[in-house]
Each structure stands twice: as structure tokens, then as C-alpha cells.
Design a protein around this motif. Sequence first.
Motif, short mmCIF file in Angstrom:
data_model
loop_
_atom_site.label_atom_id
_atom_site.label_comp_id
_atom_site.label_asym_id
_atom_site.label_seq_id
_atom_site.Cartn_x
_atom_site.Cartn_y
_atom_site.Cartn_z
N PRO A 1 -5.15 -25.01 -45.38
CA PRO A 1 -4.67 -23.74 -44.83
C PRO A 1 -5.72 -22.99 -44.00
O PRO A 1 -5.37 -22.22 -43.11
N GLN A 2 -6.99 -23.25 -44.28
CA GLN A 2 -8.05 -22.57 -43.52
C GLN A 2 -8.50 -23.36 -42.29
O GLN A 2 -9.42 -22.92 -41.59
N ALA A 3 -7.88 -24.50 -42.02
CA ALA A 3 -8.26 -25.31 -40.86
C ALA A 3 -7.96 -24.53 -39.58
O ALA A 3 -6.92 -23.89 -39.45
N ARG A 4 -8.89 -24.57 -38.62
CA ARG A 4 -8.74 -23.86 -37.36
C ARG A 4 -9.17 -24.79 -36.22
O ARG A 4 -10.11 -25.58 -36.36
N GLY A 5 -8.49 -24.68 -35.09
CA GLY A 5 -8.83 -25.47 -33.91
C GLY A 5 -8.80 -24.61 -32.67
O GLY A 5 -8.12 -23.58 -32.61
N TRP A 6 -9.52 -25.06 -31.66
CA TRP A 6 -9.65 -24.32 -30.41
C TRP A 6 -8.43 -24.51 -29.52
O TRP A 6 -7.84 -25.59 -29.46
N HIS A 7 -8.05 -23.45 -28.83
CA HIS A 7 -7.06 -23.48 -27.75
C HIS A 7 -7.56 -22.49 -26.70
O HIS A 7 -8.21 -21.50 -27.04
N PRO A 8 -7.27 -22.74 -25.40
CA PRO A 8 -7.76 -21.82 -24.37
C PRO A 8 -7.34 -20.36 -24.59
O PRO A 8 -8.04 -19.46 -24.15
N PHE A 9 -6.22 -20.13 -25.26
CA PHE A 9 -5.76 -18.77 -25.49
C PHE A 9 -6.31 -18.18 -26.78
O PHE A 9 -6.06 -17.02 -27.10
N GLY A 10 -7.02 -18.98 -27.57
CA GLY A 10 -7.61 -18.50 -28.81
C GLY A 10 -7.51 -19.51 -29.93
O GLY A 10 -6.64 -20.38 -29.93
N VAL A 11 -8.40 -19.40 -30.89
CA VAL A 11 -8.43 -20.29 -32.04
C VAL A 11 -7.15 -20.09 -32.86
O VAL A 11 -6.68 -18.96 -33.04
N SER A 12 -6.59 -21.18 -33.37
CA SER A 12 -5.36 -21.08 -34.15
C SER A 12 -5.40 -21.99 -35.36
O SER A 12 -6.31 -22.82 -35.52
N ASP A 13 -4.39 -21.83 -36.21
CA ASP A 13 -4.25 -22.66 -37.40
C ASP A 13 -3.18 -23.72 -37.16
O ASP A 13 -2.58 -23.79 -36.08
N GLY A 14 -2.92 -24.54 -38.17
CA GLY A 14 -1.93 -25.61 -38.04
C GLY A 14 -0.56 -25.10 -37.63
O GLY A 14 0.01 -25.59 -36.64
N PRO A 15 0.01 -24.11 -38.35
CA PRO A 15 1.32 -23.60 -37.93
C PRO A 15 1.33 -23.04 -36.51
O PRO A 15 2.32 -23.15 -35.80
N GLY A 16 0.21 -22.47 -36.09
CA GLY A 16 0.12 -21.97 -34.72
C GLY A 16 0.22 -23.11 -33.71
O GLY A 16 0.91 -22.99 -32.69
N PHE A 17 -0.45 -24.23 -34.00
CA PHE A 17 -0.36 -25.38 -33.10
C PHE A 17 1.03 -25.98 -33.11
O PHE A 17 1.54 -26.43 -32.07
N ALA A 18 1.69 -25.99 -34.28
CA ALA A 18 3.08 -26.46 -34.33
C ALA A 18 3.97 -25.58 -33.47
O ALA A 18 4.83 -26.07 -32.73
N ALA A 19 3.75 -24.27 -33.54
CA ALA A 19 4.54 -23.33 -32.73
C ALA A 19 4.27 -23.54 -31.24
O ALA A 19 5.20 -23.57 -30.43
#
Length: 194
Positions: free
Chosen positions: A100-118
Motif C-alpha cells: 500500500p505504501q508503494a509509490r512510483g514516478w509520473h510526470p504529473f506527480g508521484v502516485s500509488d498503485g490505484p493511481g496508476f490503475a486509474a
Amino acid sequence: MDSMTQVLEESVMQMQSLLGDIAGISWAVPAGDVEWSCRDTAVHVADDLFSYASQVIAQPQDSYLPIDIVIDPNATNCQILETIAMCGRVLGQAVENAHPQARGWHPFGVSDGPGFAAMGAVEVLAHTYDIARGLGLEWKPPATLCGSLLNRLFPRSPDGDPTAVFLYCCGRASLGEHPRLEEWAWDPSVPASS
């Protein structure tokens, strides 16, 4: 299953259902107003899903991993759709198995798993809309999926029908007195409750 993973899965199913029926025709025409052909847009969707899965798994903090998918130029449209489905499943599994605390980079901001799924679901639905327009189909993403994505990635979006607001937020259409957006971005930040 995380709710955003389910939204991603249903979004991919929407794309498969709509475009699978017309996979036998040429996808060389432009995809709506985007700069790519329908085929290249579909390849882009597969690459986005794969890249987002990579971000969830590797958790880089300052860039994308230096990897892209390559689809054989002789691949059929059906094979491209199968690749999109596979990449969607890889992203879904990456999210489901991430801490649940995993985070990854995206040009619009760091996100979590559900954020990347969205984000993956937005790519699927927005580009399915583009491809449908390019191929002369009347199709819009379902309001239920759009509403979930607006809540997660576009928290400051205007009120209104979720599908119309989604297309507006993704720069695909005007919305009432709001002219069509020439530039747009989502907010991938992790909700405070996560």
C-alpha cells in the motif's frame, strides 16, 4: 480487488468489446483529433499500461524506466487488442500485489498503485473514444467508469454528467460554457486517507 483495478479491467473490456468487432478493417486513419493513426493510438495504450505497471513494480522516484513495448509491424489489430488486454492485466496484477505504501514516478506527480490503475483506465477510455471517432463509431465511455476516474484523478472537475465532464477534463470536448481544453492534466497524488 482494488476499486481502481476493477475500473481498469472494465475499461479494457469496453475497448475490447467495441474495437474487437471492427478489428478486420484498416486502422490507418487518424484517431479523432490526436496526431496518431488508430493503430498507433492502440499501440500507445498498450505501452502506457505496460509503463505504468513498470512504475508500480520498480517504484522509481524521478523518471520512467527506460523501457517501451515494441509491437511487430505485421501484428494484426486483433493481436494489438490482445496485447492491450495483457498489459492491462499486468498493470492490474502489479497494483494488486503492490504494498500500500508503494509509490512510483509520473510526470504529473508521484502516485500509488490505484493511481496508476486509474491513469491506465483514463488512457484506455480516452483513446478508445479517439479510435472510435476515427473509425466513424458513436461511442462514449460509461458514466460509472468516468465518475470513479473523476473522483480519483480530477478532484476539481466541474459538476455535470460524468461522461461529459470526463471528456472535457481529457481535452476531448467542451462542457457547457467551458471551452474545450487545449492543455489538460490529471492529479495523480495519493489521497490523504491512503
